[in-house]
Design an enzyme around this catalytic site. Structure first.
Site, PDB file in Angstrom:
ATOM      1  N   ASP A 128      35.268  39.495  43.497  1.00  0.00           N
ATOM      2  CA  ASP A 128      34.684  40.743  42.983  1.00  0.00           C
ATOM      3  C   ASP A 128      33.161  40.783  43.129  1.00  0.00           C
ATOM      4  O   ASP A 128      32.451  41.154  42.169  1.00  0.00           O
ATOM      5  CB  ASP A 128      35.033  40.942  41.494  1.00  0.00           C
ATOM      6  CG  ASP A 128      36.485  40.678  41.172  1.00  0.00           C
ATOM      7  OD1 ASP A 128      37.328  40.928  42.053  1.00  0.00           O
ATOM      8  OD2 ASP A 128      36.787  40.216  40.057  1.00  0.00           O
ATOM      9  N   GLU A 134      41.430  49.952  41.993  1.00  0.00           N
ATOM     10  CA  GLU A 134      40.367  49.356  41.164  1.00  0.00           C
ATOM     11  C   GLU A 134      39.148  49.118  42.056  1.00  0.00           C
ATOM     12  O   GLU A 134      39.105  49.525  43.207  1.00  0.00           O
ATOM     13  CB  GLU A 134      40.867  48.036  40.568  1.00  0.00           C
ATOM     14  CG  GLU A 134      41.297  47.033  41.632  1.00  0.00           C
ATOM     15  CD  GLU A 134      42.107  45.864  41.105  1.00  0.00           C
ATOM     16  OE1 GLU A 134      42.561  45.908  39.947  1.00  0.00           O
ATOM     17  OE2 GLU A 134      42.302  44.904  41.871  1.00  0.00           O
TER      18      GLU A 134
HETATM   19  O1  FUB Z   1      39.010  39.197  39.316  1.00  0.00           O
HETATM   20  C1  FUB Z   1      39.793  39.919  38.406  1.00  0.00           C
HETATM   21  C2  FUB Z   1      40.276  41.191  38.952  1.00  0.00           C
HETATM   22  O2  FUB Z   1      40.785  40.996  40.254  1.00  0.00           O
HETATM   23  C3  FUB Z   1      39.257  42.259  39.164  1.00  0.00           C
HETATM   24  O3  FUB Z   1      38.826  42.911  38.043  1.00  0.00           O
HETATM   25  C4  FUB Z   1      39.995  43.127  40.092  1.00  0.00           C
HETATM   26  O4  FUB Z   1      39.226  44.078  40.722  1.00  0.00           O
HETATM   27  C5  FUB Z   1      40.581  42.130  41.035  1.00  0.00           C
HETATM   28  O5  FUB Z   1      39.714  41.813  42.087  1.00  0.00           O
END
Ligand code: FUB
Length: 308
Positions: A21, A191
């Site tokens: 991320d 996301e």
């Molecule tokens: O790293 C945790 C979660 O995985 C993140 O919040 C998401 O976007 C995914 O990459």
């Protein structure tokens, strides 16, 4: 200041360790990467950051924010996104991976005088602690427009919202129409929102698919406004059977004074299937004559050197 370890490693991944991320910034004359520490949720109790003068040699700033300094956080500290305003660094992050409004957590904001911290909780509680329009309060991404307006994009579980930040950067304003949490979800959004502005156009990007699997990927839209509408154009980053799987959740870097851009993202080595075995990589992101983003070619070579 925290301990600093120099990582001299040309090519992708740009530094060693499981991280995900990544947010990417230019602060105080250096390139910065702010990732999630990619480990089981109970071990995600701190954030490291990495900085570089040339995109090749990276130095680790350890534990720039720790869970012990966030009274309301108990696990799963994820997806930081900092910005600098008038010499202060505001650092948005998620914690606790809340599954409903019955649980406590969400998106917090920390503040520091330096890009390497130490960051301290700015308000002593989450800035966003509820689901609005179905968006899980995770994956914040802060964007400052040319007029100084600050926007915080965020969201998981297939919904994306944007809020406007007040000048203090630690509270939320209403938009001109009175709305506070504006849903801007593009088609297939999952996301990891990310925004850049180029030639007056807003390029909004996000991750699609499941982050634990090989098909995680990035797509984008172009709009004339920071609040959309965002009509999906195409995918720009996806797995490559020769290079890696699970490529997504990215930040962007523009080489100062140029139209040269890099995408900073995480991916999973072909040898790995563990969900958290993600590493941070950088590759070129190019635009065509019409301003559309060309598909990113993932590489093992990594970025060219760009001394600042
Ligand atoms: O790293 C945790 C979660 O995985 C993140 O919040 C998401 O976007 C995914 O990459």
């Amino acid at each position: 200041m925290s301990d600093h370890t120099v990582h001299k490693q040309a090519g992708n991944p740009v530094f060693s360790g499981w991280y995900a991320d990544p947010e990417a910034r230019l602060f105080a004359g250096q390139y910065w990467i702010y990732p999630t520490y990619s480990a089981p949720y109970e071990e995600q109790t701190f954030f490291d950051a990495f900085y570089s003068d040339d995109l090749i040699h990276w130095t680790k700033a350890e534990r720039i924010l720790e869970m012990k300094d966030i009274s309301w956080a108990r696990l799963a500290m994820w997806a930081p996104s900092p910005t600098e305003i008038k010499g202060k660094y505001y650092y948005y992050f998620a914690a606790n991976d809340i599954q409903s409004n019955e649980e406590y957590g969400g998106i917090g904001v920390a503040v520091a005088d330096h890009p390497e911290g130490p960051f301290r909780d700015a308000i002593g509680k989450p800035l966003i602690d509820q689901f609005h329009h179905g968006a899980q309060p995770i994956d914040p991404h802060v964007f400052i427009d040319d007029d100084g307006s600050a926007y915080l994009y965020y969201g998981g579980w297939g919904h994306c919202n944007v809020v406007k930040l007040n000048e203090d950067m630690i509270s939320i304003a209403a938009f001109a129409d009175g709305e506070v949490y504006k849903e801007i979800t593009p088609e297939k959004f999952v996301e990891g929102p990310c925004m850049i502005k180029r030639d007056g156009h807003y390029y909004f990007m996000w991750s699609e698919g499941g982050w634990t699997g090989p098909g995680y990927s990035v797509a984008y839209a172009i709009a004339d406004s920071p609040i959309g509408p965002f009509k999906r154009v195409d995918k720009i980053l996806a797995q490559d059977p020769e290079i890696a799987t699970g490529a997504g959740h990215h930040g962007m870097l523009q080489i100062p004074g140029t139209d040269e851009w890099y995408i900073v993202y995480h991916r999973r080595p072909l040898t790995e299937t563990d969900a958290n075995h993600r590493e941070v990589c950088i590759d070129k992101l190019e635009f065509d004559q019409a301003g559309l983003i060309k598909p990113v070619q993932m590489t093992f070579n990594g970025p060219d050197t760009h001394p600042l």
